[in-house]
Scaffold this active site. Structure first.
Site, short mmCIF file in Angstrom:
data_model
loop_
_atom_site.label_atom_id
_atom_site.label_comp_id
_atom_site.label_asym_id
_atom_site.label_seq_id
_atom_site.Cartn_x
_atom_site.Cartn_y
_atom_site.Cartn_z
N SER A 63 0.80 -1.23 0.00
CA SER A 63 0.00 0.00 0.00
C SER A 63 0.82 1.27 0.00
CB SER A 63 -0.96 0.02 1.20
OG SER A 63 -2.01 -0.89 1.01
N LYS A 66 0.37 3.41 -3.00
CA LYS A 66 -0.77 4.32 -3.14
C LYS A 66 -0.34 5.79 -3.11
CE LYS A 66 -3.79 0.91 -0.93
NZ LYS A 66 -4.52 0.53 0.30
N TYR A 190 -4.12 -2.39 -10.13
CA TYR A 190 -4.01 -2.29 -8.67
C TYR A 190 -3.15 -3.42 -8.09
CZ TYR A 190 -5.41 -1.97 -3.77
OH TYR A 190 -5.40 -1.86 -2.40
N TYR A 242 -4.38 3.70 8.32
CA TYR A 242 -5.74 3.23 8.55
C TYR A 242 -6.20 3.62 9.95
CZ TYR A 242 -3.86 0.72 4.60
OH TYR A 242 -3.22 0.42 3.43
N VAL A 260 1.35 -3.66 4.01
CA VAL A 260 1.32 -4.94 4.72
C VAL A 260 2.50 -5.84 4.37
CG1 VAL A 260 -1.17 -4.91 5.09
CG2 VAL A 260 -0.24 -6.02 3.04
#
Length: 313
Positions: A63, A66, A190, A242, A260
């Site tokens: 991630s 992103k 993605y 998050y 992760v």
């Protein structure tokens, strides 16, 4: 300030804790990574990179990608991107479907999975999935000064084979009319985006633009405008981990983005970009040892976006 000594001392201080936390076992390719890996890299405006441990071994950035996708999507879409994705912390797990349905298909921010899918969709635009992936790779290779940066096809395949939740999120988005491209095209980009493999050194060098108003101070290569770099930093601080983002800001005090795969990218505006890697995660999906390393660096350097003045190196 002897930054190399700070990085070495931080690594040594925490070396006995290698293996703490739990690797992301729900992605089979990540479950196979040695949990004792631990690397740190700090890149500064003068082109120096202070490294320790496994800083030159490539890992799946997941991630963290992103951040780069958001910068490129904003370059293509401009402020119109914010009509499709919000800028608020979610307070829920990164792959929550409930919140997406309740809020009529508008993701809270670009860093939860649903928001990243919208961002990836806008990154594709009117191009093919392969063209979008190649654009992202080309930009990262320039920013990271390394033509070998690539995605790991095994990890991408593993992501796709176990990506039922992400497929569900994408179909929810499509049902609400939030995607402009076919669902499988968006997922194709993605999954490859999340499977990017980079070392801590490469990641820190690629992210210097975040700390220096959108431009790499070493090469002069621009990634985005100064105002967009500031906004990306703000989102990293508020939403980069998050439902663990507040705790990270409290303990570390840097804008950051976790993945992760065990990596964390941090920006210290006007000073440095930092990348750490340790595969063991806390319950929110942030590297347990990596967060400790960043807190230690913050303490040793006196750096924090909440300080009245960031000390010079």
């Amino acid at each position: 300030m002897d930054l190399s000594a700070i990085v070495d001392d931080t690594w040594a201080e925490l070396a006995d804790e290698r293996g703490c936390g739990n690797p992301a076992s729900y992605i089979p390719a990540l479950a196979q990574v040695d949990p004792n890996k631990f690397g740190i890299a700090v890149a500064t405006r003068d082109g120096q990179v202070a490294c320790a441990g496994d800083a030159d071994e490539a890992f799946s950035i997941q991630s963290i990608s992103k951040v780069f996708a958001l910068a490129l999507a904003l370059e293509r879409e401009g402020a119109a991107l914010w009509d499709a994705v919000g800028r608020e912390p979610s307070g829920n797990a990164f792959n929550s479907i409930v919140q997406l349905e309740r809020e009529k298909g508008i993701p809270r921010n670009p860093f939860i999975n649903s928001g990243a899918l919208v961002t990836t969709d806008r990154l594709i635009g009117d191009r093919s999935p392969d063209e979008a992936v190649n654009d992202l790779l080309a930009r990262l290779r320039r920013m990271g000064r390394n033509e070998e940066i690539n995605f790991d096809p095994e990890v991408a395949r593993s992501e796709s084979e176990t990506g039922s939740r992400n497929r569900s999120l994408a179909w929810f988005l499509a049902d609400f009319g939030r995607l402009l491209n076919p669902v499988e095209d968006v997922l194709s980009v993605y999954f490859r985006q999340c499977a990017l493999a980079m070392s801590c050194r490469q990641l820190a060098e690629s992210a210097l633009f975040l700390a220096f108003d959108g431009t790499d101070p070493v090469t002069g290569q621009a990634m985005c405008s100064a105002s967009r770099a500031r906004r990306i930093n703000a989102l990293m601080l508020l939403c980069g981990h998050y439902d663990n983002s507040g705790q990270f800001a409290f303990e570390v005090g840097f804008p950051g983005k976790s993945g992760v795969g065990g990596g964390i990218l941090a920006s210290v505006p006007g000073r440095a970009a930092i990348a750490v890697w340790s595969p063991g995660l806390n319950r929110a999906g942030t590297s347990l040892l990596g967060a400790k390393a960043l807190a230690s660096i913050a303490r040793r350097t006196g750096w924090s976006v909440f300080s009245g003045r960031l000390p010079e190196i």
